[in-house]
Scaffold this motif. Sequence first.
Motif, PDB file in Angstrom:
ATOM      1  N   VAL A 128      53.105 102.029  84.372  1.00 11.17           N
ATOM      2  CA  VAL A 128      53.521 103.260  84.779  1.00 11.17           C
ATOM      3  C   VAL A 128      53.341 104.689  83.820  1.00 11.17           C
ATOM      4  O   VAL A 128      53.496 105.715  84.208  1.00 11.17           O
ATOM      5  CB  VAL A 128      55.077 103.479  85.086  1.00 11.17           C
ATOM      6  CG1 VAL A 128      55.415 102.653  86.426  1.00 11.17           C
ATOM      7  CG2 VAL A 128      55.976 102.958  83.987  1.00 11.17           C
ATOM      8  N   GLU A 129      52.638 104.131  82.740  1.00  7.17           N
ATOM      9  CA  GLU A 129      52.297 104.976  81.718  1.00  7.17           C
ATOM     10  C   GLU A 129      51.037 104.688  80.935  1.00  7.17           C
ATOM     11  O   GLU A 129      51.047 103.430  80.541  1.00  7.17           O
ATOM     12  CB  GLU A 129      53.613 105.322  80.700  1.00  7.17           C
ATOM     13  CG  GLU A 129      53.695 106.666  79.768  1.00  7.17           C
ATOM     14  CD  GLU A 129      53.264 106.324  78.582  1.00  7.17           C
ATOM     15  OE1 GLU A 129      53.616 105.342  77.882  1.00  7.17           O
ATOM     16  OE2 GLU A 129      52.508 107.048  78.115  1.00  7.17           O
ATOM     17  N   ARG A 130      50.142 105.332  80.614  1.00  8.19           N
ATOM     18  CA  ARG A 130      49.083 105.191  79.698  1.00  8.19           C
ATOM     19  C   ARG A 130      48.762 106.375  78.820  1.00  8.19           C
ATOM     20  O   ARG A 130      48.872 107.494  79.265  1.00  8.19           O
ATOM     21  CB  ARG A 130      47.904 104.696  80.591  1.00  8.19           C
ATOM     22  CG  ARG A 130      48.038 103.368  81.301  1.00  8.19           C
ATOM     23  CD  ARG A 130      47.184 102.264  80.728  1.00  8.19           C
ATOM     24  NE  ARG A 130      45.954 102.442  80.225  1.00  8.19           N
ATOM     25  CZ  ARG A 130      44.824 102.543  80.984  1.00  8.19           C
ATOM     26  NH1 ARG A 130      44.901 102.151  82.296  1.00  8.19           N
ATOM     27  NH2 ARG A 130      43.642 102.626  80.598  1.00  8.19           N
ATOM     28  N   THR A 131      48.370 105.980  77.608  1.00  7.37           N
ATOM     29  CA  THR A 131      47.976 107.182  76.851  1.00  7.37           C
ATOM     30  C   THR A 131      46.644 106.584  76.239  1.00  7.37           C
ATOM     31  O   THR A 131      46.442 105.457  75.799  1.00  7.37           O
ATOM     32  CB  THR A 131      48.806 107.139  75.599  1.00  7.37           C
ATOM     33  OG1 THR A 131      50.347 107.501  76.259  1.00  7.37           O
ATOM     34  CG2 THR A 131      48.779 108.570  74.687  1.00  7.37           C
ATOM     35  N   THR A 138      53.114 112.983  85.902  1.00  9.94           N
ATOM     36  CA  THR A 138      52.520 113.771  84.674  1.00  9.94           C
ATOM     37  C   THR A 138      51.140 113.460  84.205  1.00  9.94           C
ATOM     38  O   THR A 138      50.838 112.241  84.098  1.00  9.94           O
ATOM     39  CB  THR A 138      53.799 113.469  83.587  1.00  9.94           C
ATOM     40  OG1 THR A 138      54.895 113.718  84.207  1.00  9.94           O
ATOM     41  CG2 THR A 138      53.741 114.454  82.571  1.00  9.94           C
ATOM     42  N   ASP A 183      57.149 108.724  87.021  1.00 16.01           N
ATOM     43  CA  ASP A 183      58.412 108.300  86.639  1.00 16.01           C
ATOM     44  C   ASP A 183      59.030 107.667  88.077  1.00 16.01           C
ATOM     45  O   ASP A 183      59.223 108.274  88.735  1.00 16.01           O
ATOM     46  CB  ASP A 183      59.233 109.741  86.362  1.00 16.01           C
ATOM     47  CG  ASP A 183      60.406 109.772  85.919  1.00 16.01           C
ATOM     48  OD1 ASP A 183      61.143 108.503  85.910  1.00 16.01           O
ATOM     49  OD2 ASP A 183      61.095 110.735  85.426  1.00 16.01           O
ATOM     50  N   ARG A 243      47.347 111.506  78.676  1.00 16.24           N
ATOM     51  CA  ARG A 243      48.300 110.883  79.115  1.00 16.24           C
ATOM     52  C   ARG A 243      48.687 110.965  80.652  1.00 16.24           C
ATOM     53  O   ARG A 243      48.676 111.959  80.877  1.00 16.24           O
ATOM     54  CB  ARG A 243      49.655 111.125  78.279  1.00 16.24           C
ATOM     55  CG  ARG A 243      50.806 110.409  78.417  1.00 16.24           C
ATOM     56  CD  ARG A 243      51.935 110.726  77.652  1.00 16.24           C
ATOM     57  NE  ARG A 243      53.268 110.003  78.043  1.00 16.24           N
ATOM     58  CZ  ARG A 243      53.993 110.580  78.854  1.00 16.24           C
ATOM     59  NH1 ARG A 243      53.720 111.953  79.598  1.00 16.24           N
ATOM     60  NH2 ARG A 243      55.130 110.040  79.515  1.00 16.24           N
ATOM     61  N   VAL A 244      48.888 109.803  81.180  1.00 15.48           N
ATOM     62  CA  VAL A 244      49.168 109.894  82.542  1.00 15.48           C
ATOM     63  C   VAL A 244      50.434 108.935  82.691  1.00 15.48           C
ATOM     64  O   VAL A 244      50.291 107.957  82.268  1.00 15.48           O
ATOM     65  CB  VAL A 244      47.973 109.214  83.433  1.00 15.48           C
ATOM     66  CG1 VAL A 244      48.746 109.396  85.069  1.00 15.48           C
ATOM     67  CG2 VAL A 244      46.936 110.403  83.456  1.00 15.48           C
ATOM     68  N   SER A 245      51.522 109.344  83.616  1.00 14.41           N
ATOM     69  CA  SER A 245      52.606 108.682  83.835  1.00 14.41           C
ATOM     70  C   SER A 245      53.164 109.087  85.120  1.00 14.41           C
ATOM     71  O   SER A 245      53.088 109.969  85.893  1.00 14.41           O
ATOM     72  CB  SER A 245      53.655 108.807  82.701  1.00 14.41           C
ATOM     73  OG  SER A 245      54.203 110.144  83.044  1.00 14.41           O
ATOM     74  N   TRP A 295      51.789 103.186  91.021  1.00 17.11           N
ATOM     75  CA  TRP A 295      51.578 102.397  89.535  1.00 17.11           C
ATOM     76  C   TRP A 295      50.385 103.011  89.105  1.00 17.11           C
ATOM     77  O   TRP A 295      49.363 103.370  90.112  1.00 17.11           O
ATOM     78  CB  TRP A 295      51.571 101.087  89.891  1.00 17.11           C
ATOM     79  CG  TRP A 295      52.805 100.395  90.601  1.00 17.11           C
ATOM     80  CD1 TRP A 295      52.910 100.366  91.873  1.00 17.11           C
ATOM     81  CD2 TRP A 295      53.942  99.817  90.093  1.00 17.11           C
ATOM     82  NE1 TRP A 295      54.145  99.722  92.111  1.00 17.11           N
ATOM     83  CE2 TRP A 295      54.929  99.440  91.130  1.00 17.11           C
ATOM     84  CE3 TRP A 295      54.538  99.741  88.723  1.00 17.11           C
ATOM     85  CZ2 TRP A 295      56.192  98.760  90.904  1.00 17.11           C
ATOM     86  CZ3 TRP A 295      55.809  99.147  88.345  1.00 17.11           C
ATOM     87  CH2 TRP A 295      56.433  98.822  89.606  1.00 17.11           C
ATOM     88  N   LEU A 296      49.962 102.671  87.741  1.00 14.17           N
ATOM     89  CA  LEU A 296      48.488 103.170  87.477  1.00 14.17           C
ATOM     90  C   LEU A 296      47.866 101.653  87.336  1.00 14.17           C
ATOM     91  O   LEU A 296      48.346 100.580  87.311  1.00 14.17           O
ATOM     92  CB  LEU A 296      48.757 103.511  85.825  1.00 14.17           C
ATOM     93  CG  LEU A 296      49.590 104.576  85.600  1.00 14.17           C
ATOM     94  CD1 LEU A 296      49.675 104.967  84.336  1.00 14.17           C
ATOM     95  CD2 LEU A 296      48.967 106.012  86.206  1.00 14.17           C
ATOM     96  N   GLU A 352      49.135 115.664  90.302  1.00 21.31           N
ATOM     97  CA  GLU A 352      50.428 116.105  89.718  1.00 21.31           C
ATOM     98  C   GLU A 352      51.212 117.046  90.245  1.00 21.31           C
ATOM     99  O   GLU A 352      52.205 117.205  90.641  1.00 21.31           O
ATOM    100  CB  GLU A 352      50.170 116.421  88.364  1.00 21.31           C
ATOM    101  CG  GLU A 352      51.449 117.049  87.333  1.00 21.31           C
ATOM    102  CD  GLU A 352      51.000 117.441  85.828  1.00 21.31           C
ATOM    103  OE1 GLU A 352      50.012 117.958  85.867  1.00 21.31           O
ATOM    104  OE2 GLU A 352      52.031 117.363  84.945  1.00 21.31           O
TER     105      GLU A 352
END
Lengths: 409, 78
Positions: free
Chosen positions: B5-8, B71, B17, B13-15, B43-44, B62
């Motif tokens: 759910v989060e990648r940098t 985000t 929540d 950065r994409v997330s 989900w990513l 977003e």
Amino acid sequence: MSEQPVPAFKPYEGKAAHPWEQLAADRARCPIVHSPELDSVQVTSYEAVKEIGRNHEAFSCTYSAAWPLEEPVPEELQVFTLADPPRHTRQRRLIVRALSASRINRMRPFTERTVNDLIDGLAARGGSFDLVTDFASPVSETHISELLGIPEADREYVLRTALLPESTGLANTEGLASPELEAWSDYLRETVRTRRAAGPGADDLTTTLCFAEENGDRFAEREIGLLILGLIAGNASTGAAIGNLVRALEQHPDQKTAYLGDIDGLTETLVEEGLRYDGPILGLYRRTLKEAELPGGHVSRPGERIYFSLGAANHDPEIFDRPDELRLDRDRKELPASMAFGYGVHHCIGMNLGRLQAEVALSTLYRRLPGLRLRPGFTPEQVPGPMFRSWTSLEMVHDGPVLPRTDRA
Amino acid sequence: MSGPVERTTATRRVSVDHALCSGTGHCAETVPAVFRLADRRAWLRPDADLDAADAQALVRAETICPWMAVTFERQEST
């Protein structure tokens, strides 16, 4: 100049119980057309309805999504469904957490207890009842009262007053005040002051709204009052949705048989497909602020009033095969979302609350009363007008066993 | 779990929540190369190439998320 077609959809002159043929005729012949009856441009194709939701910069809510007004409502009344970004963005940011899926799912035990209590009551009174007044409406009213923390003694007053047409926000404008509305305004203001004085400890949504904060920003008293009003009005559509779902299932005996054979596995599907087939919001209004093109080629000019039908979009054969049938075997993974909850930044804020109630209500009703059906010979009627889909009454009968509660081990 | 759910990356950065996400699918429809929908949540995609993804589309995802769950941040390279 070619002659303008006259749309077949006539929501005021006796709205049809089954308006899908009229809407299908309009979608096929004139998907974007001026409707004399609605005094608006009527939009019935899925892609154009979706674009209106997506392009909130061109299509404004401030002239009301519910009534075709001539002027935008005053800024201090532009709250939520009556607001555009950035005002709407700020308000929505303060409320999304309280109504998100994970937060609302914590209410499930309450929902299961409430629905089982109501079914115990139905079982005790014999073999017939009115699904709308004896079940669907009490489910939704109990939920909004619990969520907002409305004191027991005030519930009848609050729910009745919030649903008066005069109370639905815009009529609160100057000049339309009445002693009853004055008293209602005072009641809401007093509620906010009392909750704020009591502190942020309580778990109810009213308290949450009173103390919601993002970067030091909080709701004004009046905004909270209008939000409470909007949430009560919006939640009433859940009662309508439960009625629509039952009626849809009863109209499709083969689908009902399939559902009764796998209630656990098919409830989520039944609610999603049922809301596509007959969701509680038939259509809404917007006002064009900036020139914008809609799929299909219509260029909407500033000042144009738009009526866009979510129900018609959900019956668009370009998107949904055999759209006028309830079918539990649709491959939902391969289909775009239905427009039942709208599209874009104004997507229904009560979606999770509505889904929870509808899923528990339908599954528990049919599990505990397997002999449930519409009273033979009964013909239900729709409320008039272009905005809602809601059966005024659904007379049900049941025979056979009443099965035990589903909320106790 | 149905994915991250989060990648940098070095610049982005994409997330999503999940305290907010309610699974409307607006993001997956707007940037299908990055988001997918499963179990009523976004989900990513594990194989998403974040740096190659259309930045304007990520901004749109977003902005349009009705639950304000997405985000997208761009880190300035210094």
